[in-house]
Design an enzyme around this catalytic site. Structure first.
Site, short mmCIF file in Angstrom:
data_model
loop_
_atom_site.label_atom_id
_atom_site.label_comp_id
_atom_site.label_asym_id
_atom_site.label_seq_id
_atom_site.Cartn_x
_atom_site.Cartn_y
_atom_site.Cartn_z
NE ARG A 22 -2.75 -1.71 3.15
CZ ARG A 22 -3.17 -1.59 4.41
NH1 ARG A 22 -3.96 -0.61 4.76
NH2 ARG A 22 -2.76 -2.45 5.33
CB THR A 88 3.22 -12.23 13.62
OG1 THR A 88 2.03 -12.83 14.13
CG2 THR A 88 2.83 -10.94 12.91
CG ASN A 235 -0.33 -0.84 7.28
OD1 ASN A 235 0.55 -1.69 7.34
ND2 ASN A 235 -1.19 -0.65 8.25
CG ASN A 368 32.47 42.02 6.01
OD1 ASN A 368 31.63 42.11 6.88
ND2 ASN A 368 32.22 42.38 4.77
C1 UD1 Z 1 -0.90 -8.00 14.09
C2 UD1 Z 1 -1.39 -8.76 15.31
C3 UD1 Z 1 -2.64 -8.09 15.84
C4 UD1 Z 1 -2.38 -6.64 16.16
C5 UD1 Z 1 -1.80 -5.94 14.96
C6 UD1 Z 1 -1.34 -4.55 15.33
C7 UD1 Z 1 -0.78 -11.09 14.97
C8 UD1 Z 1 -1.27 -12.42 14.60
N1 UD1 Z 1 -1.68 -10.13 14.94
O1 UD1 Z 1 -1.89 -8.15 13.11
O2 UD1 Z 1 -3.11 -8.75 17.00
O3 UD1 Z 1 -3.56 -6.01 16.60
O4 UD1 Z 1 -0.66 -6.64 14.44
O5 UD1 Z 1 -1.01 -3.85 14.18
O6 UD1 Z 1 0.37 -10.93 15.31
N2 UD1 Z 1 5.13 -9.70 9.24
C9 UD1 Z 1 6.18 -10.38 8.69
N3 UD1 Z 1 5.96 -11.63 8.19
C10 UD1 Z 1 4.74 -12.22 8.24
C11 UD1 Z 1 3.67 -11.51 8.80
C12 UD1 Z 1 3.90 -10.25 9.30
O7 UD1 Z 1 7.31 -9.88 8.65
O8 UD1 Z 1 4.63 -13.36 7.77
C13 UD1 Z 1 5.37 -8.34 9.79
C14 UD1 Z 1 4.67 -7.26 8.98
O9 UD1 Z 1 5.54 -6.72 8.01
C15 UD1 Z 1 4.28 -6.25 10.03
C16 UD1 Z 1 4.09 -7.07 11.29
O10 UD1 Z 1 4.77 -8.29 11.08
O11 UD1 Z 1 5.34 -5.34 10.27
C17 UD1 Z 1 2.63 -7.30 11.60
O12 UD1 Z 1 2.04 -7.97 10.52
P1 UD1 Z 1 0.59 -7.63 10.01
O13 UD1 Z 1 0.29 -8.50 8.86
O14 UD1 Z 1 0.43 -6.17 9.86
O15 UD1 Z 1 -0.27 -8.12 11.26
P2 UD1 Z 1 -1.75 -7.76 11.57
O16 UD1 Z 1 -2.62 -8.68 10.83
O17 UD1 Z 1 -1.96 -6.33 11.41
MG MG Z 2 -0.96 -4.69 10.44
#
Ligand code: UD1
Ligand code: MG
Length: 455
Positions: A22, A88, A235, A368
């Site tokens: 995004r 994550t 994002n 100066n």
């Molecule tokens: C996550 C949390 C959620 C929280 C939210 C806050 C989990 C399962 N959920 O959700 O509870 O409210 O963040 O913003 O943790 N990333 C990776 N590799 C992956 C997945 C993610 O590097 O496979 C990184 C992303 O780049 C990001 C962060 O981890 O920086 C969070 O990932 P994102 O997909 O935004 O998690 P949310 O679904 O938002």
């Molecule tokens: Mg997120």
């Protein structure tokens, strides 16, 4: 709180494998800048401030740029590639080798959540030091949609985190949300992480499952609450601008708290590394880029732009001055309106007051530099230096063709084009000599008037 964590070994894993679609950018998301440095740099600075020495960064495939930034910021940082984005917990496990090295506190942070403070990270660590199995960063969300909800029992103890898609209607009504950052007991972290499955609405490995796993072992799960502004995730470019605004507000406050006066702080833009002495005065509409140090009592007048510059004590800049990288102004130097300076030193008390370009130069004490002086430092291929001795006086509208030296105490006549060195205390004049023809103008007018009459 810092005492409680001092003797504990910590490892921070920063997740930065997101694609950042995004952002609509060719630059990886975590390298986008807030207050003049990358989001990743902000996170790593907070981590370092919380006494965390060991750092691992999880990057996406082919992201050598993110890897290089991590290694530049924290020499010795380990980087790991998460080949597929499976959630994550899966991302954290990409750094398995680092976790296996052992630690007391395992911290997980997001590279796109740049405003987290060292105090918050210390609070998460302190919760582990007090015996918790996991400490989760929570916040009261103005709009909880999309966040994981913090599920508590009647006694207020954290029991689980439920993602939006997996939550019941009752759970969705909860506004206390998971910021995503957490601290896990290092001794159990790998055990918890390996137990996490992907049977949920997204089919992802959720880091948030650690809470229930810790509870199942009878360990306490603590919530550390932060303000929503601190846990803002970036994002898109709109959220990036929001993060910038919050970062600027913090930097202005810190500068004022440290003794700088700002007449209209909301119009002054700083960088995360800007350093101020005491009793600095910043007028409205000033932009300070990375690498600027401003010493005691300096005054930055309106509409000035500084980057990579040192400003000495008592110096005054602007209005409308531009200091570019490599500028070093000593005490009480004066740089006035419409003056550009780059890669140059200006010694104590020297004045460069109007309409001037100084590049690749050294200006001696109390020299100066007259209005409209230009150092001609570039021939289209190479740059050359101009050296001006102390107490020298450069007349207005002079061009100094580098490499060239003007000795101490020398004068350069106004309008000169100086191509040869000038000796100390000499006068150099390098311009057309003035001549005068007495009565010429009156005779010319009379002759022309007569011609016109005859036509
Ligand atoms: C996550 C949390 C959620 C929280 C939210 C806050 C989990 C399962 N959920 O959700 O509870 O409210 O963040 O913003 O943790 N990333 C990776 N590799 C992956 C997945 C993610 O590097 O496979 C990184 C992303 O780049 C990001 C962060 O981890 O920086 C969070 O990932 P994102 O997909 O935004 O998690 P949310 O679904 O938002
Ligand atoms: Mg997120």
């Amino acid at each position: 709180m810092i005492e409680a964590i001092k003797s504990r070994k910590a490892l921070a894993i920063v997740l930065a494998a997101g694609e950042g679609t995004r952002m609509k950018s060719d630059i990886p998301k975590v390298l986008h800048e807030v207050a003049g440095r990358s989001m990743l740099a902000h996170v790593l600075a907070a981590v370092g401030g919380a006494q965390v020495v060991n750092v691992a960064v999880v990057v996406g495939p082919g992201r050598d740029d993110v890897r290089a930034e991590a290694e530049r910021l924290v020499p010795g940082a380990q980087t790991f590639v998460q080949a597929e984005r499976l959630g994550t917990a899966h991302a954290v496990l990409a750094a398995r080798a680092a976790i296996a090295g052992g630690c007391d506190d395992l911290l997980v942070l997001f590279g796109d959540t740049p405003l987290v403070t060292r105090e918050t990270i210390i609070a998460l660590r302190a919760a582990l030091a007090a015996g918790a199995g996991v400490a989760v960063l929570g916040f009261e969300a103005a709009d909880p949609f999309g966040y994981g909800r913090l599920i508590r029992d009647d006694a207020g103890r954290l029991m689980a985190i439920r993602e939006q898609k997996d939550a019941s209607d009752a759970e969705r009504a909860i506004s206390l949300c998971n910021a995503g950052l957490m601290a896990i007991d290092g001794a159990r972290a790998l055990g918890f992480l390996e137990k996490i499955g992907n049977s949920n609405a997204n089919g992802e490995y959720y880091l948030t499952d650690v809470v229930e796993l810790a509870r199942a072992e009878g360990r306490e799960a603590r919530i550390v609450v932060a303000d929503e502004s601190e846990v803002l995730g970036v994002n898109d470019r709109i959220q990036l601008a929001r993060a910038e605004a919050i970062a600027q507000m913090r930097l202005r406050r810190a500068a004022m708290a440290a003794g700088a006066t700002m007449i209209a702080p909301e119009t002054v833009f700083l960088s995360a590394d800007t350093r101020f002495g005491r009793d600095v005065l910043i007028e409205p509409n000033v932009v300070i880029g990375p690498g600027v140090e401003i010493a005691d009592r300096a005054v930055i007048h309106s509409f000035s732009h500084l980057e990579g510059a040192k400003v000495g004590a008592g110096a005054t800049i602007g209005p409308f001055a531009r200091l570019r990288p490599g500028t070093a102004l000593a005490e009480n130097a004066r740089v006035g309106n419409f003056v550009e300076i780059k890669n140059a030193t200006v010694a104590r008390g020297a004045k460069v007051n109007h309409l001037t370009y100084i590049g690749d130069a050294d200006i001696g004490a109390n020299a100066n530099i007259g209005a409209g002086t230009i150092t001609c430092n570039y021939d289209g291929f190479f740059k050359y230096r101009t050296q001006i001795g102390e107490n020298a006086f450069i007349g207005s509208n002079s061009a100094l063709v580098a490499p060239v030296k003007v000795g101490a105490g020398a004068y350069v006549g106004s309008g000169s084009v100086v191509t040869k060195d000038v000796s100390a205390d000499a006068l150099a004049v390098a311009r057309g000599r003035q001549m005068e023809k007495a009565g010429w103008a009156a005779a010319f007018r009379a002759a022309q008037a007569e011609r016109k009459e005859k036509k």
